[in-house]
Design an enzyme around this catalytic site. Structure first.
Site, PDB file in Angstrom:
ATOM      1  N   TRP A 132       0.633  -1.238  -0.109  1.00  0.00           N
ATOM      2  CA  TRP A 132       0.110  -0.182  -0.127  1.00  0.00           C
ATOM      3  C   TRP A 132       1.091   1.113  -0.105  1.00  0.00           C
ATOM      4  CZ3 TRP A 132      -0.501   3.938   4.063  1.00  0.00           C
ATOM      5  CH2 TRP A 132      -1.465   4.782   3.363  1.00  0.00           C
ATOM      6  N   HIS A 133       1.768   1.172   0.302  1.00  0.00           N
ATOM      7  CA  HIS A 133       3.118   2.255   0.641  1.00  0.00           C
ATOM      8  C   HIS A 133       3.424   2.460  -0.456  1.00  0.00           C
ATOM      9  CE1 HIS A 133       2.765   1.719   4.964  1.00  0.00           C
ATOM     10  NE2 HIS A 133       3.223   3.067   5.226  1.00  0.00           N
ATOM     11  N   GLY A 134       3.618   2.335  -1.452  1.00  0.00           N
ATOM     12  CA  GLY A 134       4.541   1.806  -2.730  1.00  0.00           C
ATOM     13  C   GLY A 134       4.520   1.161  -3.889  1.00  0.00           C
TER      14      GLY A 134
END
Lengths: 489, 78
Positions: free
Chosen positions: A329-331
C-alpha cells in the site's frame, strides 16, 4: 499547499480560521462547514487542479454506495443483493487505486517476468489517493455492517477532505470524526485549543524544517550514490533516513493534529515515541498508530476470519499477509513489498518469542528492534533494489572501514585494517552528521515526545518564549520547498 | 444485563491467567497478554458465549472492558 510554506501559514490558515469562526458565531453552521469544505478543496487543488474532479467523484460515489447499503433493509434494490452492492463499491475503490498507483508496476513486472513489451503509462499519482481511498473503504465496510448511522453529505465530504489530514493522514474513522462537526461546543473559538494547537503545530514545523530537512541531505546523498559506500557513510546514510522519516512524518502529524485543535476538532494521535519500542509489537503500537489500527481492523481480521477456526499459526500467517499488503500500500515496488515482509516476519518472531516466554531484557529488545527497523527502512527509502543493495553492502563492511584522518595518529587502528581519510565524504557529510545523529538518538530515546510536551504546556512567558524561538528558527529554514515524505504514498 | 462476573472467566481462559481481575476501566494496555493477536481469540470466545457477532468496525472499541460490556448488552437487547 504545504504546511511548511509561508502562504499556508500567513494566508490560508488564518483566513480559513477567522471566516470559519465568524460564520459559526452568526450561527451559520452550514455555511461554516461549507466554507471549511471549500477551503479544503482549494488546499487540495493548489498545486494541481487536475485531480479535483477525481476526489469529488470518489466522494460522491462512495457516499452513494454507502447510502444504498445503509437503506437496503428499507429500500432493497431489485436484482442485486446488499453484498453485491458492497463488493461493487469495494472493487471500484481498489481498481481506482490500482489504476493510478500500481498500473506501471504491474506493466513493468509483466515485462520483466513474462517478456511482454508493454509501454509504461507514466501516470502521476494523485495526491492523497492512498489515504482518501482507504478511509472510504472503511466507511463502506461499516455501512455494510450496519455501523453507519449519520447520513449527511456535507459532513461526509468534510470528513474525507478536511485539509489537515487529507494528504497523509492521520487515517480517520468516520465514527470519530463526523459527530465532531455537529457538537455545539466545538463551534465556539477556544483560546486554549488555539494556543495548544499553535504550540503543537510549531513543534511539528520545527521537527520538519529544522531536523528532518537537515538529515534529508545526508540520506539523499547516500541513497542516490552510485559509488560504493564505506562502512560509516552507509550507516550514517541509513540512520539519517531513519531520523528523517520519523521527524518528517511525526512532524507532519503534529501539525495536522495541531491544526485540528485550532478548529476544535480532535484528530487521532499517530506517533508515541516509536524509537523507544522494545519489540516489534511495541513498535507498531507506537509508529503510525492510525495505520496499525486500520490494518488490524480491516486487513488482519478479515484475513483471519476467512481462515475459519483460529489457531496461533493461522494468526501469524494473517499478520504476515496483512503487513505484506500494508507494505505494498505504501508504494508500488518490490522494495516496499520487502519492507512489509520484513515487518511481518519481525512481528511473527516477536509473537512466537512472547508465546514461548523466551527471555529478553529491555535493552536488548530495544537494540534489536531499532537495528531491525533501521535495516528495514533501507528498503523503504531506496528507489530500487540495486540502490538498497549498495547501502547494505556498505553497512555490512564490504567496502572497508574508513575513519576520520584525525585518528591516524592512533597507531594500532591502522594495524587493524582501517583506512583514514574523509570518512563521510560519500554522503556529503561532516562532523555535523555524527553529532546530529547522536543528539537525535538521545532525543528520541530519552526525551518526551511532542504530545507529552504539549500536555504540560501552560500559557506563561517561558512557554511563549520557547514557541517564539522554535518558530523563528523554523522560519529561517523555510526558504526552500520540501515536501513531506508521506505525500508520495 | 451482562456483568463483569460473566466475562471474567472468558478472559481468564483466553489469556490463560487466573489472576485477571477486570473493572470497567480495564483496557488492553493493562493486561500483558492482550495484544492484537489474542484480541481476536477473545472476540471470538465472546461471540460464542453470547451468541452475538461483532462487526469489524466495532473491534477497536472492544479494547476497553466498559465499552465492551455496553456493546454486548446493546447487542443482546436487540
Amino acid at each position: 499547499m504545504l504546511f511548511n510554506s509561508l502562504e499556508f501559514l500567513f494566508l490560508f490558515l488564518p483566513i480559513t480560521l477567522v471566516i470559519y469562526f465568524l460564520l459559526q458565531k452568526r450561527r451559520l453552521a452550514i455555511a461554516a462547514k461549507s466554507w471549511l469544505l471549500f477551503a479544503s478543496l482549494f488546499f487540495y487543488s493548489w498545486w494541481n487542479v487536475t485531480y479535483l474532479p477525481l476526489i469529488l467523484s470518489s466522494i460522491l460515489f462512495n457516499y452513494t454506495i454507502g447510502g444504498l447499503l445503509v437503506e437496503y433493509e428499507e429500500r432493497p434494490l431489485k436484482g442485486i443483493s446488499k453484498k453485491g452492492i458492497f463488493l461493487f463499491g469495494l472493487t471500484a475503490n481498489i481498481l481506482l487505486l490500482c489504476w493510478f498507483k500500481y498500473m506501471d508496476f504491474f506493466i513493468s513486472t509483466s515485462n520483466d517476468l513474462l517478456g511482454t513489451q508493454l509501454p509504461l503509462l507514466k501516470i502521476i499519482l494523485p495526491l492523497g489517493i492512498s489515504f482518501f481511498t482507504i478511509t472510504q473503504i472503511a466507511f463502506l465496510v461499516d455501512a455494510y455492517e450496519g455501523l453507519v448511522e449519520e447520513r449527511n453529505l456535507l459532513n461526509y465530504a468534510l470528513f474525507v477532505t478536511f485539509f489537515p489530514h487529507l494528504l497523509a493522514g492521520p487515517i480517520l474513522h468516520h465514527k470519530e470524526m463526523m459527530p465532531q462537526f455537529e457538537r455545539l461546543r466545538n463551534k465556539v473559538l477556544s483560546w486554549k485549543n488555539l494556543y495548544l494547537g499553535l504550540m503543537l503545530f510549531f513543534i511539528g514545523l520545527f521537527k520538519k524544517v529544522v531536523i528532518a530537512d537537515t538529515f534529508s541531505s545526508w540520506a539523499t546523498a547516500g541513497f542516490d550514490s552510485t559509488q560504493p559506500l564505506n562502512f560509516f557513510s552507509a550507516w550514517f546514510a541509513s540512520l539519517s533516513y531513519t531520523f528523517q522519516l520519523y521527524f518528517d512524518f511525526s512532524g507532519y502529524s503534529d501539525m495536522a493534529v495541531g491544526i485540528g485543535w485550532m478548529f476544535n476538532i480532535s484528530l487521532p494521535v499517530n506517533f508515541n515515541s516509536p524509537y523507544k519500542a522494545t519489540g516489534m509489537i511495541d513498535f507498531w503500537k507506537r509508529w503510525h498508530i492510525t495505520l496499525t489500527n486500520f490494518v488490524t481492523t480491516y486487513l488482519y481480521t478479515p484475513i483471519l476470519r476467512a481462515f475459519g477456526r483460529i489457531t496461533f499459526t493461522r494468526s501469524l500467517v494473517a499478520v504476515f499477509l496483512a503487513m505484506l499488503i500494508s507494505g505494498f500500500w505504501h508504494g508500488a515496488g518490490w522494495t516496499f513489498i520487502i519492507w512489509g515482509g520484513m515487518h511481518g516476519a519481525g512481528l511473527v518472531v516477536n509473537h512466537v518469542w512472547k508465546k514461548n516466554k523466551l527471555p529478553m531484557t529491555p535493552f536488548w529488545g530495544w537494540l534489536i528492534t531499532f537495528a531491525f527497523v533501521n535495516f528495514s527502512f533501507v528498503f523503504f527509502r531506496a528507489k530500487s533494489l540495486a540502490s538498497a543493495r549498495n547501502v547494505l553492502e556498505g553497512m555490512f563492511g564490504f567496502n572497508g572501514v574508513m575513519l576520520d584522518k584525525s585518528l591516524k595518529k592512533i597507531g594500532f587502528l591502522g594495524d587493524l585494517g582501517f583506512t583514514f581519510g574523509k570518512w563521510l565524504e560519500g554522503i556529503k557529510g561532516n562532523d555535523h552528521t555524527w553529532i546530529f545523529a547522536i543528539v537525535a538518538l538521545v532525543t528520541v530515546v530519552f526525551w518526551k515526545n511532542s504530545m507529552e510536551v504539549v500536555e504540560r504546556a501552560r500559557p506563561n512567558w517561558g512557554w511563549f518564549l520557547m514557541l517564539l524561538i522554535i518558530s523563528f528558527w523554523s522560519f529561517l529554514n523555510m526558504g526552500k520547498v520540501s515536501e513531506f515524505l508521506y505525500f508520495q504514498f | 444485563m451482562t456483568t463483569i462476573e460473566e466475562i471474567t472467566p472468558v478472559f481468564r481462559e483466553v489469556f490463560d491467567d487466573d489472576s485477571i481481575n477486570l473493572t470497567t476501566s480495564t483496557t488492553a494496555d493493562d493486561v500483558e497478554e492482550w495484544d492484537s493477536l489474542t484480541h481476536m481469540n477473545l472476540v471470538i470466545a465472546l461471540e460464542l458465549k453470547f451468541k452475538i457477532k461483532f462487526a469489524l468496525g466495532e473491534l477497536q472499541t472492544l479494547k476497553n472492558v466498559g465499552e465492551m460490556l455496553d456493546l454486548i448488552n446493546r447487542k443482546l437487547s436487540r
